[in-house]
Design an enzyme around this catalytic site. Structure first.
Site, PDB file in Angstrom:
ATOM      1  N   HIS A  84      38.198  18.021  44.663  1.00 45.57           N
ATOM      2  CA  HIS A  84      39.602  18.222  43.937  1.00 45.57           C
ATOM      3  C   HIS A  84      40.655  17.797  44.599  1.00 45.57           C
ATOM      4  O   HIS A  84      40.807  18.005  45.990  1.00 45.57           O
ATOM      5  CB  HIS A  84      39.608  19.714  43.787  1.00 45.57           C
ATOM      6  N   ASP A 163      43.038  31.312  33.999  1.00 39.79           N
ATOM      7  CA  ASP A 163      44.146  30.363  34.530  1.00 39.79           C
ATOM      8  C   ASP A 163      44.863  29.487  33.848  1.00 39.79           C
ATOM      9  O   ASP A 163      45.824  28.924  34.216  1.00 39.79           O
ATOM     10  CB  ASP A 163      43.022  29.391  35.649  1.00 39.79           C
ATOM     11  N   ARG A 170      53.031  29.970  34.802  1.00 43.71           N
ATOM     12  CA  ARG A 170      53.748  29.825  36.042  1.00 43.71           C
ATOM     13  C   ARG A 170      54.514  28.624  36.153  1.00 43.71           C
ATOM     14  O   ARG A 170      55.758  28.536  36.735  1.00 43.71           O
ATOM     15  CB  ARG A 170      52.651  29.562  37.230  1.00 43.71           C
ATOM     16  N   SER A 185      43.965  29.697  41.794  1.00 41.15           N
ATOM     17  CA  SER A 185      43.648  28.690  40.595  1.00 41.15           C
ATOM     18  C   SER A 185      42.837  27.581  40.942  1.00 41.15           C
ATOM     19  O   SER A 185      41.866  27.166  40.174  1.00 41.15           O
ATOM     20  CB  SER A 185      44.902  28.128  40.281  1.00 41.15           C
ATOM     21  N   LYS A 189      38.277  27.483  39.734  1.00 36.28           N
ATOM     22  CA  LYS A 189      37.703  26.475  38.892  1.00 36.28           C
ATOM     23  C   LYS A 189      36.508  25.745  39.573  1.00 36.28           C
ATOM     24  O   LYS A 189      35.374  25.170  39.118  1.00 36.28           O
ATOM     25  CB  LYS A 189      38.868  25.329  38.458  1.00 36.28           C
TER      26      LYS A 189
HETATM   27  N1  URA Z   1      46.278  22.660  40.788  1.00 36.34           N
HETATM   28  C1  URA Z   1      45.783  23.761  40.108  1.00 36.34           C
HETATM   29  O1  URA Z   1      44.707  23.563  39.574  1.00 36.34           O
HETATM   30  N2  URA Z   1      46.388  24.795  40.059  1.00 36.34           N
HETATM   31  C2  URA Z   1      47.409  25.347  40.658  1.00 36.34           C
HETATM   32  O2  URA Z   1      48.044  26.288  40.760  1.00 36.34           O
HETATM   33  C3  URA Z   1      48.278  24.026  41.363  1.00 36.34           C
HETATM   34  C4  URA Z   1      47.488  22.920  41.190  1.00 36.34           C
END
Ligand code: URA
Length: 432
Positions: A84, A163, A170, A185, A189
């Site tokens: 990621h 999320d 946010r 967050s 995932k």
């Molecule tokens: N990427 C994400 O998936 N979540 C965040 O809060 C910031 C970057």
């Protein structure tokens, strides 16, 4: 039943929240029983007061519980590795990393996202390939990984839904850049996606959320902690985002650059980052090899053409046409010339990302349509020498007017100086 206002108040005053309380808060939000304004206040309290490691872990688990999860390890009968990136400009890493990992015999099953603002998203890049399907039902996704070695798709609506909502909230309440909220967050995932081991590319610089190495280390440590508490192996690469990654910024242009990289013709910084990520992914996989052997195998997959073959297999399996000829191209290609002799002292990633966005390569608001053909190729990057009149960059646009506007923005992104700047490697640190 919890009273959200009490939890907000306790966090505001520096107190701690329990796992069941965070569960109820997130489930209540996902079910529309708790309104946005209370979650906004909660996020702002967290922004100022932070969360302990235990609270961040509990929040991560609470987010996961709001949706469906994937058990890829059971479905594939293999240890599952995932990567990621926290997001940047010109970041097409997954498109090159996946085929190399697959060519080395490790399944690569990834859920990716779309871009917003000046950063691009892998799904948008992949959609520049005619016919490519970013939405697959779970059984097809798993079957493709089994048969073609890899798949990259968009997450379904019921995947960590809290999320999705929280992130959008946010974004408009100035609470994105909170370490525990970002860590929870991202990791929710990755964990819900079924990864046993995760390589995180934490971007550092003007084009990233984390502007300094210290900030990136703090975020990386929060995610390493979450990995430990959740029983997942995590490796964090801290990588440069003070300038765009590679040369290409813009969807089809980035796919072309990723394919060139798989042919062994990639830009040095991008190749280095791709190899660094693949090395860690193979080293944490079930191949049971060390990093030196992992690096050797990754380089070999590039040299012997097996990574390029894995790319072509993947794209065909997902309905796309891997031949680069079919990628869209822009009708106007304008060269930006260097106004003076000198060295490129800086190339501001955020300005390049914004110039590409204004050309149409990204979305300014959620519903915007992307123009996959347009973008920028930064021919000269930090440290390169140029003479006045030589090209600094190519602008790929729909019209001469759009190209002229982008040229102005791009010129402001370039800083030319008499002396070369100090060298800065693309991989700044590795934490595990
Ligand atoms: N990427 C994400 O998936 N979540 C965040 O809060 C910031 C970057």
């Amino acid at each position: 039943m919890i009273r959200p206002v009490e939890l907000i108040q306790r966090k505001r005053d520096g107190g701690e929240l329990s796992a069941p309380e965070l569960d109820e808060l997130m489930l209540g939000y996902a079910r529309d029983e708790i309104p946005d304004y209370q979650l906004s206040a909660f996020c702002m309290a967290v922004f100022f007061r932070g969360l302990t490691s235990e609270e961040t872990h509990a929040l991560t688990e609470a987010l996961i519980k709001t949706g469906t999860t994937l058990d890829l390890a059971s479905a594939l009968g293999r240890k599952v590795v995932d990567k990621h990136s926290t997001g940047g400009v010109g970041d097409k890493t997954s498109v090159a990393v996946g085929p190399i990992v697959a060519a080395c015999g490790v399944p690569f099953a990834k859920l990716s996202g779309r871009g917003l603002g000046h950063t691009g998203g892998t799904l948008d890049k992949l959609e520049s390939i005619p016919g490519f399907r970013v939405e697959l039902p779970t059984d097809e996704f798993i079957a493709q990984v089994r048969e073609a070695g890899m798949a990259i798709i968009g997450a379904s609506a019921d995947f960590v839904p809290a999320d999705k909502r929280l992130y959008a909230l946010r974004d408009v309440t100035a609470t994105v850049d909170s370490y525990p909220l970002i860590a929870a967050s991202i990791m929710s995932k990755k964990i819900a996606g079924g990864a046993n081991a995760i390589v995180l590319d934490v971007k550092v610089g003007d084009g990233a959320f984390m502007k300094s190495l210290d900030a990136a280390r703090t975020l990386a440590k929060a995610m390493l902690d979450l990995g430990r508490l959740s029983g997942r192996e995590v490796v964090c690469l801290l990588t440069d985002m003070d300038q765009p990654l590679g040369h290409a910024v813009g969807n089809a242009l980035e796919i072309r650059e990723a394919v060139a990289t798989l042919r062994g013709e990639g830009p040095p910084d991008f190749v280095e980052l791709v190899l660094a990520a693949v090395t860690r992914l193979l080293a944490v996989s079930d191949l049971r090899i060390d990093e030196a052997e992992a690096r050797r195998r990754a380089e070999q997959a590039l040299d012997d053409g097996s990574a390029l073959a894995a790319y072509e297999r993947w794209i065909r399996a997902q309905g796309g046409e891997p031949d680069e000829e079919v990628l869209p191209s822009a009708p106007v290609v304008h060269e930006l010339e260097a106004p003076r002799d000198g060295f490129v002292a800086a190339l501001e990633a955020v300005r390049v990302g914004e110039a590409a966005l204004h050309l149409g390569a990204g979305r300014q608001t959620k519903g915007d349509r992307i123009d996959h053909a347009v973008g920028i190729v930064c021919l000269r990057k930090r440290g390169d020498r140029v003479s006045a009149g030589e090209p600094l960059a190519e602008i790929h646009a729909q019209t001469e007017e759009a190209a002229a506007l982008a040229a102005q923005e791009l010129l402001a992104a370039y800083e030319l100086a008499d002396e070369p700047p100090p060298e800065r490697p693309v991989v700044l640190d590795v934490l595990s």
